[in-house]
Design a protein around this motif. Structure first.
Motif, mmCIF file in Angstrom:
data_model
loop_
_atom_site.group_PDB
_atom_site.id
_atom_site.type_symbol
_atom_site.label_atom_id
_atom_site.label_comp_id
_atom_site.label_asym_id
_atom_site.label_seq_id
_atom_site.Cartn_x
_atom_site.Cartn_y
_atom_site.Cartn_z
ATOM 1 N N ASN B 104 -0.723 20.628 -35.857
ATOM 2 C CA ASN B 104 -2.110 20.613 -36.250
ATOM 3 C C ASN B 104 -2.383 21.871 -37.064
ATOM 4 O O ASN B 104 -1.567 22.772 -37.099
ATOM 5 C CB ASN B 104 -3.018 20.648 -34.992
ATOM 6 C CG ASN B 104 -3.713 19.325 -34.734
ATOM 7 O OD1 ASN B 104 -4.206 18.696 -35.661
ATOM 8 N ND2 ASN B 104 -3.758 18.927 -33.487
ATOM 9 N N GLU B 105 -3.569 21.908 -37.668
ATOM 10 C CA GLU B 105 -4.048 23.096 -38.363
ATOM 11 C C GLU B 105 -5.251 23.644 -37.603
ATOM 12 O O GLU B 105 -6.110 22.869 -37.171
ATOM 13 C CB GLU B 105 -4.482 22.739 -39.792
ATOM 14 C CG GLU B 105 -3.354 22.348 -40.712
ATOM 15 C CD GLU B 105 -2.587 23.555 -41.238
ATOM 16 O OE1 GLU B 105 -3.123 24.680 -41.164
ATOM 17 O OE2 GLU B 105 -1.460 23.345 -41.713
ATOM 18 N N TRP B 107 -7.978 24.958 -38.568
ATOM 19 C CA TRP B 107 -9.272 24.550 -39.128
ATOM 20 C C TRP B 107 -9.738 23.212 -38.546
ATOM 21 O O TRP B 107 -10.872 23.060 -38.109
ATOM 22 C CB TRP B 107 -9.192 24.459 -40.662
ATOM 23 C CG TRP B 107 -10.439 23.906 -41.269
ATOM 24 C CD1 TRP B 107 -10.775 22.588 -41.415
ATOM 25 C CD2 TRP B 107 -11.553 24.657 -41.751
ATOM 26 N NE1 TRP B 107 -12.015 22.472 -41.980
ATOM 27 C CE2 TRP B 107 -12.513 23.726 -42.196
ATOM 28 C CE3 TRP B 107 -11.817 26.024 -41.868
ATOM 29 C CZ2 TRP B 107 -13.721 24.127 -42.746
ATOM 30 C CZ3 TRP B 107 -13.019 26.425 -42.418
ATOM 31 C CH2 TRP B 107 -13.966 25.482 -42.850
ATOM 32 N N HIS B 108 -8.843 22.233 -38.573
ATOM 33 C CA HIS B 108 -9.226 20.897 -38.089
ATOM 34 C C HIS B 108 -9.609 20.943 -36.613
ATOM 35 O O HIS B 108 -10.580 20.308 -36.187
ATOM 36 C CB HIS B 108 -8.071 19.904 -38.271
ATOM 37 C CG HIS B 108 -7.766 19.577 -39.702
ATOM 38 N ND1 HIS B 108 -8.723 19.120 -40.576
ATOM 39 C CD2 HIS B 108 -6.619 19.629 -40.416
ATOM 40 C CE1 HIS B 108 -8.167 18.893 -41.764
ATOM 41 N NE2 HIS B 108 -6.894 19.206 -41.694
ATOM 42 N N ARG B 111 -12.971 22.712 -36.095
ATOM 43 C CA ARG B 111 -14.107 21.940 -36.594
ATOM 44 C C ARG B 111 -14.435 20.753 -35.711
ATOM 45 O O ARG B 111 -15.596 20.460 -35.419
ATOM 46 C CB ARG B 111 -13.745 21.445 -37.993
ATOM 47 C CG ARG B 111 -14.874 20.781 -38.692
ATOM 48 C CD ARG B 111 -14.830 21.141 -40.158
ATOM 49 N NE ARG B 111 -15.909 20.486 -40.825
ATOM 50 C CZ ARG B 111 -15.781 19.309 -41.455
ATOM 51 N NH1 ARG B 111 -14.606 18.723 -41.532
ATOM 52 N NH2 ARG B 111 -16.826 18.770 -42.021
ATOM 53 N N LYS B 112 -13.408 20.044 -35.266
ATOM 54 C CA LYS B 112 -13.657 18.845 -34.461
ATOM 55 C C LYS B 112 -14.200 19.213 -33.083
ATOM 56 O O LYS B 112 -15.140 18.574 -32.586
ATOM 57 C CB LYS B 112 -12.380 18.009 -34.364
ATOM 58 C CG LYS B 112 -12.061 17.333 -35.691
ATOM 59 C CD LYS B 112 -10.741 16.604 -35.695
ATOM 60 C CE LYS B 112 -10.352 16.217 -37.118
ATOM 61 N NZ LYS B 112 -11.286 15.305 -37.774
ATOM 62 N N SER B 200 -2.855 31.514 -42.521
ATOM 63 C CA SER B 200 -3.825 32.250 -43.323
ATOM 64 C C SER B 200 -5.060 31.362 -43.424
ATOM 65 O O SER B 200 -4.995 30.265 -43.987
ATOM 66 C CB SER B 200 -3.285 32.539 -44.726
ATOM 67 O OG SER B 200 -2.183 33.407 -44.656
ATOM 68 N N VAL B 201 -6.142 31.819 -42.855
ATOM 69 C CA VAL B 201 -7.353 31.003 -42.765
ATOM 70 C C VAL B 201 -8.549 31.885 -43.083
ATOM 71 O O VAL B 201 -8.849 32.843 -42.370
ATOM 72 C CB VAL B 201 -7.512 30.391 -41.358
ATOM 73 C CG1 VAL B 201 -8.781 29.534 -41.305
ATOM 74 C CG2 VAL B 201 -6.294 29.571 -40.974
ATOM 75 N N ARG B 202 -9.236 31.542 -44.154
ATOM 76 C CA ARG B 202 -10.306 32.393 -44.618
ATOM 77 C C ARG B 202 -11.607 32.184 -43.833
ATOM 78 O O ARG B 202 -12.253 33.117 -43.420
ATOM 79 C CB ARG B 202 -10.550 32.130 -46.102
ATOM 80 C CG ARG B 202 -11.674 32.972 -46.694
ATOM 81 C CD ARG B 202 -11.671 32.826 -48.198
ATOM 82 N NE ARG B 202 -12.749 33.569 -48.799
ATOM 83 C CZ ARG B 202 -13.963 33.062 -49.057
ATOM 84 N NH1 ARG B 202 -14.230 31.811 -48.781
ATOM 85 N NH2 ARG B 202 -14.890 33.820 -49.617
ATOM 86 N N GLY B 203 -12.027 30.917 -43.650
ATOM 87 C CA GLY B 203 -13.336 30.677 -43.073
ATOM 88 C C GLY B 203 -14.413 30.905 -44.117
ATOM 89 O O GLY B 203 -14.098 31.150 -45.282
ATOM 90 N N PRO B 204 -15.710 30.819 -43.758
ATOM 91 C CA PRO B 204 -16.211 30.455 -42.431
ATOM 92 C C PRO B 204 -16.090 28.953 -42.166
ATOM 93 O O PRO B 204 -15.949 28.165 -43.096
ATOM 94 C CB PRO B 204 -17.692 30.850 -42.509
ATOM 95 C CG PRO B 204 -18.038 30.637 -43.956
ATOM 96 C CD PRO B 204 -16.800 31.054 -44.722
ATOM 97 N N ASN B 206 -17.506 25.338 -41.413
ATOM 98 C CA ASN B 206 -18.772 24.718 -41.838
ATOM 99 C C ASN B 206 -19.463 23.960 -40.704
ATOM 100 O O ASN B 206 -20.005 22.868 -40.900
ATOM 101 C CB ASN B 206 -18.559 23.846 -43.087
ATOM 102 C CG ASN B 206 -17.454 22.824 -42.927
ATOM 103 O OD1 ASN B 206 -16.738 22.820 -41.942
ATOM 104 N ND2 ASN B 206 -17.321 21.955 -43.919
#
Lengths: 442, 442
Positions: B104-105, B107-108, B111-112, B200-204, B206
């Motif tokens: 998985n990532e 971010w996903h 968010r979920k 590497s995950v920038r964000g923010p 959403n």
């Protein structure tokens, strides 16, 4: 019976207009309030819409903070998390979620849409995007977004893998033979074994074949690559709003590509976006739109106008007409001419023009229910579309206006259903249920 | 007031017992039937369970087709798709979904779960797994599964990134100032900017900060790496069922690791799995279990017994007692001794022993409501657990037995709530709402 319009509702953001949340009487949190979204979904179902359609980004919108801070879209539910909830409060409304092929894995996409299709009784649709927002890259370990052609190559293979995973089980694989203790027929389990340029995916998916066979495939790409991908794989195109002449050309082009790809062109439905502002008189509708546009902050508005004109508009007098002799630059000539045309035709000040472009600059239908129905009918009968994805100017008012005023007029003309034809999204859209790629009839 | 049990319901698969779907009166499709799952969730909420807990695999179970074809788990809803639906038919029940950090990532996942937390009014929990099923690798482009230590290194960073994304917005960031057209306070948007070994995950993100701050973090790892990860990051441990002495040692170990990590040990709850078979007499309960085990096909059963004994059991007389002098081999001595012990203690034939191990071989509580309540009380008061994840032997019967017979007995003793204490899962579990890592009090 006359041919009917297919109607989708573009619901993420709930209004594409950047100042919708400021309109008098609007719900400022409409985009992120479950109770409101349930109300909207129920209204759309009562009005016999085909589908609730959610766009998506895997990042906040790529704009400067001074514009971003004015956007209601920065907090929005993940579509594949919201739609299962809305499936529980609706019975026939289609549920279309956007998922990117660029920053996702086919397994996850196949599994979630298959689950949604089962949970909703066959109402799922997948809007395939390749991620237009370049900032998504930085949330997934990359400094730079994938380039356009590479994204489309990946999308082709991604869609193929997802469809293959959906076909992991024959429709009658699960026999649940209690007396013999056999849950499924092993002959009816299909191991995909995909090995391609971008993906290696073995399968089988651990979800039964979707009720619709495959959830309905939707796409929005307007580029050469996008049109071709849609012609080969999509069942619905969410097209950009435009003038009817352009829409007719687009419609003819994608239908002919679809036939050239060996498919029945009737199995690719073209639904342009339509931003609809309804009034009891044309004048009232124009006033609503002007009030809505007036909510666009001038900082954001003038930036949009400068981009459209290809020249710095910040020195113009905001309350005077657009100056004559805007210089031609390297910017898009069509965008510049369109902006100047709007200003002249509607006699707008610089501020009003800037707010129009900064609010929602696309094509709109503004007027009485009769005028809007006339226009929609002309598009449908003129070979410009198979229906529309309706964009509401603000909510709940703009949505309520549409379902209580325009929908009955369309129904009176036989242009819109009064009852759903079927139970699944495919049945309501008139799309065939696809065969399982692995199934060989005996 | 005595200390209370926390009760989770282990609901994917709805029964861990491989023959549950064959039990007389059971729903053969309970694992994949929305109406049934809604009924179960409502029953659990009426019984004041803390949470509905869904395990998950990103593949069908890794077993030979002759065993797989007898498994009801091959078609199961994706947890993060089912739980939003169940959120709509419940009000207080916690909703815990499993998501792997290996395939998985961040971010996903962020968010979920954030979306589920908002949609459910603060009832989401994330069961963090590193993917125990090696076949998952082949659905995500790899020939070989990641090795254990590498999975845990990735999990540490993954969890840190997810929590950072959940903290993208201060709790009061969204001011929705209609008159000034400011949707959020830019000072209260936090850009993560994570750059680490794996991500590497920038964000923010959403999505607004979850109602619970962070959804409740659950883990199930029992290995050295798993215990340490839980001590540092988890709030609930789903522990393996075992003898009370082993559970006490495990409990003491993870609580002491939690303190050593600088955390309050009360903020890590230990909930072992408990497979509970209820009868109006102990004899009836044992008969139910025997009937359930009898549904395990002998092919699968004898394979499980052979694995446990470390020797080929297929030549044994199925209807005779287990032979004396089973040879010792390289297989786990504890597994062999345990199997032999069960056979001797319960006077089982080879077939019965094989079916026991092939159905559900873990620890069980079998008997009257009083016996089960006694046992649970002894575990709670003996420092072996903070509650249990209940595994139902078959459904709906086994679930109905538990909520109508055991729950009232636990409530009578003050060991289980009669009303929810709070609205969120954290409030009901007695867990604090975490501070935002970016927030500096003025």
């Amino acid at each position: 019976m006359s041919r009917r319009l297919r109607l989708g509702a573009f619901m993420r953001p709930v209004s594409i207009h950047t100042a919708a949340w400021r309109y008098p009487g609007a719900f400022p949190d409409a985009n992120f309030n479950l109770d409101h979204l349930v109300r909207f979904a129920r209204s759309l179902e009562a009005a016999r819409f085909d589908a609730f359609f959610m766009a998506d980004h895997q990042a906040v919108l790529n704009m400067p903070i001074q514009a971003l801070k004015r956007s209601a879209t920065v907090t929005s539910f993940d579509p594949l998390t919201l739609l299962p909830a809305l499936a529980m409060v609706t019975e026939r409304l289609g549920l279309i979620a956007t998922a990117s092929t660029t920053y996702n894995e086919p397994w996850h996409v196949a599994r979630k849409f298959a689950s949604l299709d089962h949970l909703s009784g066959g109402r799922a649709g997948w809007n395939v995007v390749t991620s237009g927002n370049p900032d998504e890259a930085r949330n997934f370990g990359r400094e730079e977004h994938w380039e356009h052609a590479a994204r489309y190559r990946r999308a082709h293979e991604f869609i193929d893998v997802v469809k293959g995973l959906w076909d992991s089980w024959d429709d009658d694989a699960f026999i649940r033979d209690v007396s013999n203790g056999v849950y499924f027929d092993p002959e009816k389990m299909r191991v995909l074994g995909h090995k391609g340029e971008h993906f290696s995916v073995r399968g089988p998916l651990n979800v039964a074949r979707p009720i619709q066979g495959w959830p309905v495939i939707v796409q929005a790409g307007a580029s050469e690559d996008g049109r071709q991908l849609a012609a080969e794989t999509a069942e619905v195109i969410f097209a950009a709003g435009s003038r009817i002449e352009d829409a007719q050309a687009f419609y003819a082009d994608v239908k002919s590509r679809t036939a050239a790809a060996g498919r029945n062109p009737d199995h690719l439905l073209v639904l342009p976006g339509a931003f609809v502002v309804v009034g009891d008189s044309d004048e009232e509708a124009r006033e609503k739109r002007a009030r809505l546009d007036a909510g666009v902050h001038y900082d954001s508005a003038i930036a949009s106008l400068s981009v459209a004109l290809g020249t710095d508009a910040s020195a113009f007098d905001p309350d005077a007409p657009l100056p004559e002799n805007i210089p031609e630059t390297n910017a898009s000539k069509s965008g510049r001419d369109r902006a100047i045309g709007i200003a002249r035709r509607e006699n707008l000040t610089v501020r009003q023009l800037a707010q129009r472009l900064g609010g929602y600059g696309g094509a709109a239908m503004v007027g009485t229910p009769k005028r809007i129905a006339d226009e929609m009918q002309a598009w449908l009968e003129g070979g410009a579309c198979d229906g529309f994805n309706i964009m509401f100017p603000y909510l709940p008012g703009g949505l309520d206006d549409f379902v209580t005023k325009v929908v009955p007029e369309l129904q009176r003309r036989g242009l819109h259903r009064t009852e759903y034809e079927g139970r699944t999204l495919r049945e309501n859209l008139g799309l065939p249920r696809p065969a399982n790629r692995f199934f060989q009839p005996a």
